[in-house]
Each structure stands twice: as structure tokens, then as C-alpha cells.
Design a protein around this motif. Structure first.
Motif, PDB file in Angstrom:
ATOM      1  N   VAL A   1      83.868  34.907 -76.240  1.00 52.38           N
ATOM      2  CA  VAL A   1      83.876  35.953 -75.287  1.00 52.38           C
ATOM      3  C   VAL A   1      83.398  35.581 -73.867  1.00 52.38           C
TER       4      VAL A   1
ATOM      5  N   PHE B   1      85.562  35.635 -70.346  1.00 51.59           N
ATOM      6  CA  PHE B   1      84.922  36.274 -69.253  1.00 51.59           C
ATOM      7  C   PHE B   1      85.186  35.435 -67.960  1.00 51.59           C
TER       8      PHE B   1
ATOM      9  N   LYS C   1      87.637  43.147 -70.991  1.00 56.68           N
ATOM     10  CA  LYS C   1      87.299  43.459 -72.482  1.00 56.68           C
ATOM     11  C   LYS C   1      88.739  43.746 -73.200  1.00 56.68           C
TER      12      LYS C   1
ATOM     13  N   ASP D   1      78.332  42.035 -75.264  1.00 60.58           N
ATOM     14  CA  ASP D   1      78.620  43.406 -75.836  1.00 60.58           C
ATOM     15  C   ASP D   1      79.644  43.006 -76.833  1.00 60.58           C
TER      16      ASP D   1
ATOM     17  N   PHE E   1      82.927  46.243 -78.134  1.00 62.58           N
ATOM     18  CA  PHE E   1      84.415  46.609 -77.651  1.00 62.58           C
ATOM     19  C   PHE E   1      85.442  46.133 -78.847  1.00 62.58           C
TER      20      PHE E   1
END
Length: 241
Positions: free
Chosen positions: A115, A119, A125, A160, A163
Motif C-alpha cells: 500500500v 500511494f 485507495k 488504513d 478499504f
């Protein structure tokens, strides 16, 4: 009697190729079995066109066309290929997969979904979830006639995780894609870099973890969970007797 001319002599046969096929395969396996880290994919055959960051005795591939074809078959069967879904390479892995004919022959595959890296390349996301789902679906649809040993989906979270594993539609799509990996003898889903609190997993992650296990159990069978080296790891054996 006229002497035999050199042009009448046959070319000596390779010592390696004169060995029985089973013995040659053992030699190739000894020389080539290793882990290949695949990044920056380009169209073509994986070992010859893609950078391999952990090299082994690849010189055997250049001995002759016959040894190349035989050795490649063994390499695909016994090598472990780790694909980074997000890297600085171009085209992205989910696009390059379409041009990798050799991927249909691989039997031991790890797909790393980081992730943080995604990013850093400006993936949102929903984009990350879409690409992750697409890649897993592609692997799940590989020819079922080829025996598959293991598929590991390694997900490295930073902030996070809801998601991808939560209640959003994309989360459902991703979990359904994981559940389609029934063509492998072993399927592992590894979740890493989770938020930690006093050495324990944060409470908000436990329901997501349990929901994922419950979802996958419907198609992959009963899983075995463990916590090892900073990762949650769910292990399934879809083909067990």
C-alpha cells in the motif's frame, strides 16, 4: 581403402544431452531452483526479459537451444517467483501480465501488494483495490490443467486496511478474487505492517481478519491462521483430500 574424411565425421553429442532426461531434470533443478524477484516487467519470457534480483546459475540457459528449452521448463516448475505489483517500472504489473505468456507455466507465485509504495506512486485507495483485484483474478484464471503448487498474496498495509478488507464494494470484490485461487495446492494470505499496540494487534483489525477468513473458507476450505514475523498469515489447502 580410402581414409575417412573429416567431413564424414558426425559432430560429438553434448555430454549433458546424452544423460537420461530424468537425470538432466535433476541437474537443472539443482542449478535453477531459487527465488526470483520480478520488477519493472517488460513483454517476453520472464527469466530472459525481466530483471531477476536474485540470480542463480543461469548460464545453463545459454549452452544450447535444447538445454535452454529443457531448463526453462524445469525453472518454471520449481522456481519461486515474487512479483511486486507496484514499482517504478513501466508498464504496471497488471498491464504487463497480459504480455507474459510464460506466467501460465509458473507454479509457485507470490504477489506483493504494498500500500505504501502504491500511494507513493499516486494511487488512490480505490485504484489500489482495483489493481489488486485485477491481479488476483488474473492469477486465479490461469490454466487449471497446469498443476500449481502455491500462491501467496502478501499485503503490506501502512495506515488504513479497511478499504481493502472492510465493507466497501471493492473489499468484497477483492475477497471474492482471493476465494477463486482454488487451482493451487496451497494458498496463503499474509497481512503485514498492521498497526500495533503494546505488541498486540489493534482491536479494529480482528473483525476484518475474521471476516476475511470466513469469506475465503466458503471456497478454499478451512484455513489455519497464525501470527508470524509481523504478519497475520491464513493458510488454505483447496485440493486436500
Amino acid at each position: 581403402m580410402a581414409p575417412t574424411g573429416k567431413n564424414q565425421m558426425s559432430e560429438p553429442r553434448s555430454t549433458l544431452l546424452s544423460l537420461p532426461q530424468e537425470l538432466r531434470d535433476h541437474i537443472y533443478e539443482y542449478l535453477l531452483t531459487t527465488t526470483f524477484l520480478v520488477e519493472n516487467p517488460r513483454p517476453g519470457e520472464i527469466p530472459s526479459s525481466l530483471p531477476l534480483h536474485q540470480h542463480t546459475h543461469l548460464a545453463i540457459l545459454h549452452v544450447s537451444r535444447s538445454t535452454y528449452e529443457e531448463a526453462m521448463r524445469v525453472l518454471y516448475r520449481h522456481g519461486h517467483f515474487r512479483f511486486n505489483a507496484f514499482s517504478a517500472g513501466s508498464p504496471p504489473l497488471h498491464e504487463a501480465f497480459e504480455n507474459m505468456s510464460a506466467i501460465t507455466l509458473l507454479q509457485d507465485i507470490t504477489l506483493r501488494l504494498d500500500v505504501g509504495t502504491a500511494f507513493s506512486f499516486d494511487y488512490f485507495k480505490l485504484q489500489f483495490a482495483g489493481v489488486a483485484t485485477m491481479l488476483v483474478n488474473h492469477i486465479a484464471k490461469l490454466d487449471p490443467g497446469v498443476p500449481r503448487k502455491r500462491c501467496v498474496v502478501e499485503i503490506e498495509f501502512v495506515l488504513d486496511q479497511a478499504f481493502l478488507l472492510g465493507l466497501f464494494k471493492t473489499a468484497g470484490d477483492f475477497k471474492d478474487a482471493l476465494g477463486c485461487l482454488t487451482g493451487f495446492n496451497t494458498v496463503e494470505v499474509k497481512l503485514g505492517h498492521l498497526k500495533m499496540r503494546l505488541g498486540g494487534v489493534v482491536e479494529s483489525m480482528i473483525p476484518l481478519y475474521n471476516a476475511l477468513d470466513e469469506r475465503l473458507a466458503t471456497t478454499l476450505g478451512e484455513g489455519k491462521g497464525r501470527y508470524k514475523k509481523g504478519h497475520f498469515c491464513l493458510v488454505y489447502h483447496p485440493r486436500r483430500g
